[in-house]
Write an enzyme that holds these catalytic residues in place. Structure first.
Site, short mmCIF file in Angstrom:
data_model
loop_
_atom_site.label_atom_id
_atom_site.label_comp_id
_atom_site.label_asym_id
_atom_site.label_seq_id
_atom_site.Cartn_x
_atom_site.Cartn_y
_atom_site.Cartn_z
N ARG A 121 0.85 -1.19 0.00
CA ARG A 121 0.00 0.00 0.00
C ARG A 121 0.88 1.24 0.00
O ARG A 121 1.10 1.88 1.02
CB ARG A 121 -0.95 -0.04 1.19
CG ARG A 121 -1.96 -1.17 1.06
CD ARG A 121 -3.33 -0.74 1.50
NE ARG A 121 -4.35 -1.65 1.00
CZ ARG A 121 -5.51 -1.85 1.62
NH1 ARG A 121 -5.78 -1.20 2.72
NH2 ARG A 121 -6.40 -2.66 1.09
N GLN A 126 -1.19 2.36 -5.94
CA GLN A 126 -2.62 2.47 -5.67
C GLN A 126 -3.47 2.00 -6.85
O GLN A 126 -4.50 1.36 -6.66
CB GLN A 126 -2.98 3.92 -5.32
CG GLN A 126 -2.52 4.34 -3.93
CD GLN A 126 -2.88 5.78 -3.61
OE1 GLN A 126 -3.23 6.55 -4.50
NE2 GLN A 126 -2.79 6.14 -2.35
N ASP A 129 -3.95 -1.87 -6.92
CA ASP A 129 -4.39 -2.50 -5.67
C ASP A 129 -5.75 -3.17 -5.83
O ASP A 129 -6.79 -2.51 -5.75
CB ASP A 129 -4.42 -1.43 -4.57
CG ASP A 129 -4.71 -2.01 -3.20
OD1 ASP A 129 -4.99 -3.22 -3.09
OD2 ASP A 129 -4.65 -1.24 -2.22
N SER A 132 -8.24 -2.95 -2.67
CA SER A 132 -8.99 -1.71 -2.51
C SER A 132 -10.14 -1.62 -3.50
O SER A 132 -11.27 -1.27 -3.14
CB SER A 132 -8.06 -0.51 -2.66
OG SER A 132 -7.16 -0.43 -1.58
N TYR A 229 -3.81 -1.69 7.65
CA TYR A 229 -4.64 -2.73 8.25
C TYR A 229 -4.56 -2.66 9.77
O TYR A 229 -3.55 -2.27 10.34
CB TYR A 229 -4.17 -4.12 7.81
CG TYR A 229 -4.45 -4.44 6.38
CD1 TYR A 229 -5.70 -4.89 5.97
CD2 TYR A 229 -3.46 -4.30 5.41
CE1 TYR A 229 -5.96 -5.19 4.64
CE2 TYR A 229 -3.71 -4.59 4.07
CZ TYR A 229 -4.95 -5.04 3.71
OH TYR A 229 -5.21 -5.34 2.40
#
Length: 373
Positions: A121, A126, A129, A132, A229
């Site tokens: 992350r 991004q 990902d 996500s 997380y």
């Protein structure tokens, strides 16, 4: 560079790893693409759509023959990839911390497994990902599933016959899925509250117009947590949180739980005793059910009743929005491959930061540090 796109074989998997849009872009990079027949059918994409984008559509054996990169949503067992080139990349979600035997199979087959669900992350990753992009849709769909099962309206309605109060929605776990669940429930007119063990999420909850429910006086996890997380909290915090939640959950109509800890079973957030305090007709959606579940009594793949409360445990929630989930997943994979595409080599070449984070196997060995420790 020959890229193969596979038809998913999972029981509840409706997504596909490439769209006609991303196939055109891969071909523009210089690759040839073959798609297994029927791969996009469940997501509303016909074989002819792939052919018009420039891909060759064929059966699995023909698609895999000589493939140097294999794209999938959920990584298939290595034994089903016969015909792929030696050392071929398999780019997919592997869930490697819970499917270690499958990873060992990739090493034995001489394939290079790249786990997109281990993507770090960091800012430049991004757009790659998958967790996500898929969690965002899962959070949205969880609220719609709850609204469908709930026997009342979400918004407050003032009518000549009287007033209907707004539904009260409680979101537990404020990651990507939780934030989208808050936003969706708010758009539907519910009164929304939310909780998380990470201190940084309090402002995020408030920014969406929801009420934060946080333990006071006992430290949880500062900031965003490792890699975005949550992790394990202290015994004192868990006891304080359980007491706080027990009092709050009894007044809620809908509960959405989303809490996951990478590599570990999902934390238990809602007990059977707490479910018993909820009003009959209430609904709980457990998005962590495949990792053991946040809710006592939740069953993966089933909708069950406990104490008059409906507990929804659908597997693979994002796949219930197959077209949009596939579009986002496919873009994640394209963004990954294109970011590392070396024009001179005619193939992607990974760097250490991302390559070492997602590479599970190479040269017949399991090489990922998280699987060796």
């Amino acid at each position: 560079m020959h890229i193969a796109v596979l038809h998913e074989t999972g029981e509840v998997e409706r997504r596909v790893a490439a769209m006609p849009e991303t196939i055109r872009k891969l071909i523009a990079l210089g690759a040839t693409v073959a798609v297994e027949a029927g791969a996009g059918a469940a997501a509303g994409i016909a074989d002819t759509d792939y052919e018009q984008a420039g891909a060759r559509v064929a059966d699995r054996a023909a698609v895999l023959a000589g493939a140097e990169i294999v794209l999938a949503v959920q990584a298939p067992e290595a034994a089903t990839l016969a015909g792929a080139a030696p050392g071929a990349w398999v780019v997919a979600a592997f869930d490697p911390l819970r499917r270690r035997e499958s990873v060992d199979g990739y090493a034995a087959a001489g394939l290079e497994a790249l786990a997109m669900d281990l993507m770090p992350r960091i800012t430049r990753a991004q757009s790659m990902d998958i967790l996500s992009s898929q969690s965002n849709l899962a959070g949205y769909k969880a609220v719609l599933e709850a609204a469908s099962a709930y026997g009342r309206a979400f918004p407050m309605m003032m009518t000549a016959a009287g007033t209907i109060p707004a539904a009260r929605v409680f979101v537990m776990g404020v990651g990507v899925a939780g934030l989208q669940a808050i936003a969706t429930a708010r758009r539907l007119g519910a009164q929304v509250s939310a909780t998380d063990v990470r201190s940084a999420t309090k402002e995020q909850i408030q920014s969406l117009g929801a009420k934060p429910i946080f333990v006071e006086g006992v430290a949880g996890i500062e900031g965003e947590g490792a890699g975005g997380y949550a992790g394990e909290t202290s015994e004192a915090y868990r006891a304080a949180q359980a007491e706080l939640v027990a009092g709050h959950i009894a007044r809620q109509d809908i509960v959405i739980t989303t809490a996951l800890i990478p590599g570990r079973p999902a934390p238990r957030l809602v007990t059977d005793a707490q479910i018993a305090t909820m009003r009959p007709g209430s609904v709980i959606v457990d998005l962590a059910v495949e990792a053991g579940g946040n809710v006592e009594g939740a069953v993966a793949g089933e909708v069950v009743q406990r104490h008059g409360v409906t507990i929804i445990g659908h597997r693979n929630m994002a796949s219930r929005l197959a077209a949009d989930a596939s579009a986002l997943f496919a873009r994640n994979l394209y963004n990954f491959l294109s970011a590392f595409w070396d024009k001179e080599a005619g193939r992607p070449v990974l760097d250490a930061e991302i390559g070492d984070a997602i590479r599970l196997t190479r040269g017949g060995q399991v090489v990922n540090p998280r699987l060796q420790s």
